[in-house]
Design an enzyme around this catalytic site. Structure first.
Site, mmCIF file in Angstrom:
data_model
loop_
_atom_site.group_PDB
_atom_site.id
_atom_site.type_symbol
_atom_site.label_atom_id
_atom_site.label_comp_id
_atom_site.label_asym_id
_atom_site.label_seq_id
_atom_site.Cartn_x
_atom_site.Cartn_y
_atom_site.Cartn_z
ATOM 1 N N GLY A 215 -4.967 -34.836 -17.997
ATOM 2 C CA GLY A 215 -5.925 -35.604 -18.784
ATOM 3 C C GLY A 215 -6.220 -36.974 -18.181
ATOM 4 O O GLY A 215 -7.366 -37.426 -18.160
ATOM 5 N N ALA B 25 -3.704 -29.359 -20.122
ATOM 6 C CA ALA B 25 -3.065 -28.095 -20.539
ATOM 7 C C ALA B 25 -1.795 -28.299 -21.361
ATOM 8 O O ALA B 25 -1.510 -27.521 -22.259
ATOM 9 C CB ALA B 25 -2.748 -27.254 -19.296
ATOM 10 N N HIS B 26 -1.022 -29.362 -21.057
ATOM 11 C CA HIS B 26 0.295 -29.447 -21.712
ATOM 12 C C HIS B 26 0.215 -29.879 -23.175
ATOM 13 O O HIS B 26 1.239 -29.972 -23.856
ATOM 14 C CB HIS B 26 1.259 -30.353 -20.923
ATOM 15 C CG HIS B 26 1.019 -31.825 -21.029
ATOM 16 N ND1 HIS B 26 1.795 -32.633 -21.840
ATOM 17 C CD2 HIS B 26 0.135 -32.641 -20.428
ATOM 18 C CE1 HIS B 26 1.386 -33.891 -21.712
ATOM 19 N NE2 HIS B 26 0.378 -33.921 -20.863
ATOM 20 N N THR C 214 -5.808 -28.501 -2.566
ATOM 21 C CA THR C 214 -5.580 -27.086 -2.894
ATOM 22 C C THR C 214 -5.294 -26.944 -4.385
ATOM 23 O O THR C 214 -4.475 -27.672 -4.934
ATOM 24 C CB THR C 214 -4.376 -26.555 -2.070
ATOM 25 O OG1 THR C 214 -4.688 -26.756 -0.697
ATOM 26 C CG2 THR C 214 -4.117 -25.086 -2.349
ATOM 27 N N CYS D 54 3.441 -42.648 -24.161
ATOM 28 C CA CYS D 54 3.318 -43.608 -23.060
ATOM 29 C C CYS D 54 3.696 -45.003 -23.507
ATOM 30 O O CYS D 54 4.196 -45.794 -22.733
ATOM 31 C CB CYS D 54 1.899 -43.629 -22.532
ATOM 32 S SG CYS D 54 1.137 -42.048 -22.601
HETATM 33 N N1 PLP Z 1 -5.724 -38.899 -23.398
HETATM 34 C C1 PLP Z 1 -5.063 -38.713 -24.541
HETATM 35 C C2 PLP Z 1 -5.778 -38.910 -25.843
HETATM 36 C C3 PLP Z 1 -3.719 -38.335 -24.547
HETATM 37 O O1 PLP Z 1 -3.067 -38.156 -25.688
HETATM 38 C C4 PLP Z 1 -3.068 -38.169 -23.286
HETATM 39 C C5 PLP Z 1 -1.637 -37.842 -23.224
HETATM 40 O O2 PLP Z 1 -0.821 -38.309 -24.000
HETATM 41 C C6 PLP Z 1 -3.809 -38.361 -22.109
HETATM 42 C C7 PLP Z 1 -5.127 -38.725 -22.202
HETATM 43 C C8 PLP Z 1 -3.187 -38.164 -20.767
HETATM 44 O O3 PLP Z 1 -3.054 -36.804 -20.461
HETATM 45 P P1 PLP Z 1 -2.059 -36.316 -19.294
HETATM 46 O O4 PLP Z 1 -0.667 -36.493 -19.813
HETATM 47 O O5 PLP Z 1 -2.396 -34.872 -19.073
HETATM 48 O O6 PLP Z 1 -2.368 -37.136 -18.102
#
Ligand code: PLP
Length: 390
Positions: free
Chosen positions: A71, A200-201, A237, A325
């Protein structure tokens, strides 16, 4: 003691069917999708059929979907890509105060490099006002980026309304749909978005893979330069097992999403009601309507979220104080502060995010354990004791 995981917004366990679908792509169908021999062609076929599956799930064409490492990368790709490709037209970007750091930090980086960013405020429940978006547009505006739903408080934003405004003004519109893909119905045309990020996660797929939808005709610079994979937009890749895993996760969501929304909404509301009834001086952060079916975010006065979280952990319950985060940081959540919460209430926040394996028994156990934890912590709090006149 059986552990309760109720932090699905941070990440989800991969579904057993996802793992099963991925496994052959590590050892048997391991080819490089760019190779022209049979091994490569098999891998390419897996990538392209996954692209059709994932694109179809959001109402897009397969050639409009680009696989990424997650993401964060998809958000970076969308925002930097549109900013740099359109800088001759203008240098103004509109976003909002409660975006994920993947969007906010990207915008901050662009501000340091000659772009101007408007960070729109939100109301007390975290909603962006579409009229405020309209008023913020100037002749220099090239991009609007508003998240589909917030990861901390679950607020679902009025994306379709903003989409109409963006379209009428001829401004590109990106949405971070990391928390909604696989959890809410998404159709990029109904939403009126030009770019959409997913990961995906967050939907029972593997970590380290995601995708960016880019509407055909969008002016955007490539994100990674190299061997020309992903139609030259994102070289490197492809992560074939990861991509196959994302497609399998989407297939499962397609099958189960409607029922899952109902089941989770019931459990979510039971948890919210139970907490508000059993623990005095608590408030729900975010709205009740326009809320993700799996999100509960509450503020508990006179106690710290971190302490509640640690005590829950000791009781075998994995919850969170906010986004994965920002937990561990001493700053109160930027999302809760944007709602207008005092620092105390923002520090006293707790997020439960429910998922596929959350049961009613687990909700009952949390409703039994949490009031005891809050009672114990409040008994140690001088502020709470002085308020009680003790
Ligand atoms: N955007 C939002 C709203 C999210 O909740 C997150 C992950 O917590 C991200 C972006 C980042 O995604 P990724 O962990 O796949 O980089």
């Amino acid at each position: 003691m059986k552990r309760i995981y109720i932090d699905y917004a941070a990440t989800t366990p991969a579904h057993a069917d996802v793992v099963k679908a991925m496994l052959p792509y590590f050892t048997e169908t391991f080819g490089n999708p760019s190779s022209i021999h049979a091994c490569g062609l098999e891998a390419k076929e897996a990538v392209e059929s996954s692209r059709i599956e994932v694109a179809g799930f959001i109402g897009a064409r397969s050639e409009e979907l680009f696989f990424t490492s997650g993401g964060t990368e998809a958000d970076n790709f969308a925002i930097k890509g549109v900013a740099y490709a359109n800088q001759k037209k203008g240098n103004h970007i509109i976003t909002c105060a409660i975006e994920h750091h993947a969007v906010l930090e990207t915008c901050k980086f662009l501000e340091e490099n000659g772009f101007e960013v408007t960070y729109l405020p939100v109301d007390g429940e975290g909603r962006v006002d579409p009229d405020a978006v309209k008023q913020a547009i100037t002749p220099k505006t090239i991009l609007i980026s508003i998240m589909h739903a917030n990861n901390e408080i679950g607020t679902v934003e009025p994306i379709a309304e903003i989409g109409k405004i963006a379209r009428a003004a001829g401004v590109y519109f990106h949405t971070d749909a990391v928390q909604t893909t696989g959890h809410l119905r998404i159709d990029v045309n109904e939403l009126g978005v030009d770019l959409l990020a997913m990961s995906a996660h967050k939907l029972y797929g593997p970590k380290g893979v995601g995708a960016l939808y880019i509407r055909r005709g969008t002016k955007i610079t490539p994100f990674m330069h190299g061997g020309g994979q992903e139609s030259g937009m994102r070289s490197s890749t492809q992560n074939v097992p990861g991509i196959v895993g994302l497609a399998e996760a989407v297939r499962i969501a397609r099958r189960e999403m409607v029922e899952e929304i109902q089941r989770l909404t019931f459990l979510r509301d039971k948890l919210i009601k139970g907490i508000l009834q059993r623990i005095e001086d608590t408030r729900l952060n975010g709205p009740l309507a326009f809320r993700l079916p799996n999100n509960v975010n509450i503020s508990v006065s006179y106690v710290e979220g971190e302490s509640m979280c640690l005590n829950l952990d000791l009781a075998g319950i994995c919850a969170s104080t906010g986004s994965a985060c920002s937990s561990g940081s001493l700053e109160p959540s930027h999302v809760l502060r944007a709602l207008g919460l005092s620092a105390d209430l923002a520090y006293g926040s707790l997020r439960f995010s429910l998922g596929k394996w959350t049961t009613e028994e687990e909700i009952d156990r949390i409703l039994d354990v949490l009031p005891k934890i809050v009672g114990k912590l409040r008994a140690m709090s001088p502020i709470y004791r002085s308020r009680q006149g003790r």
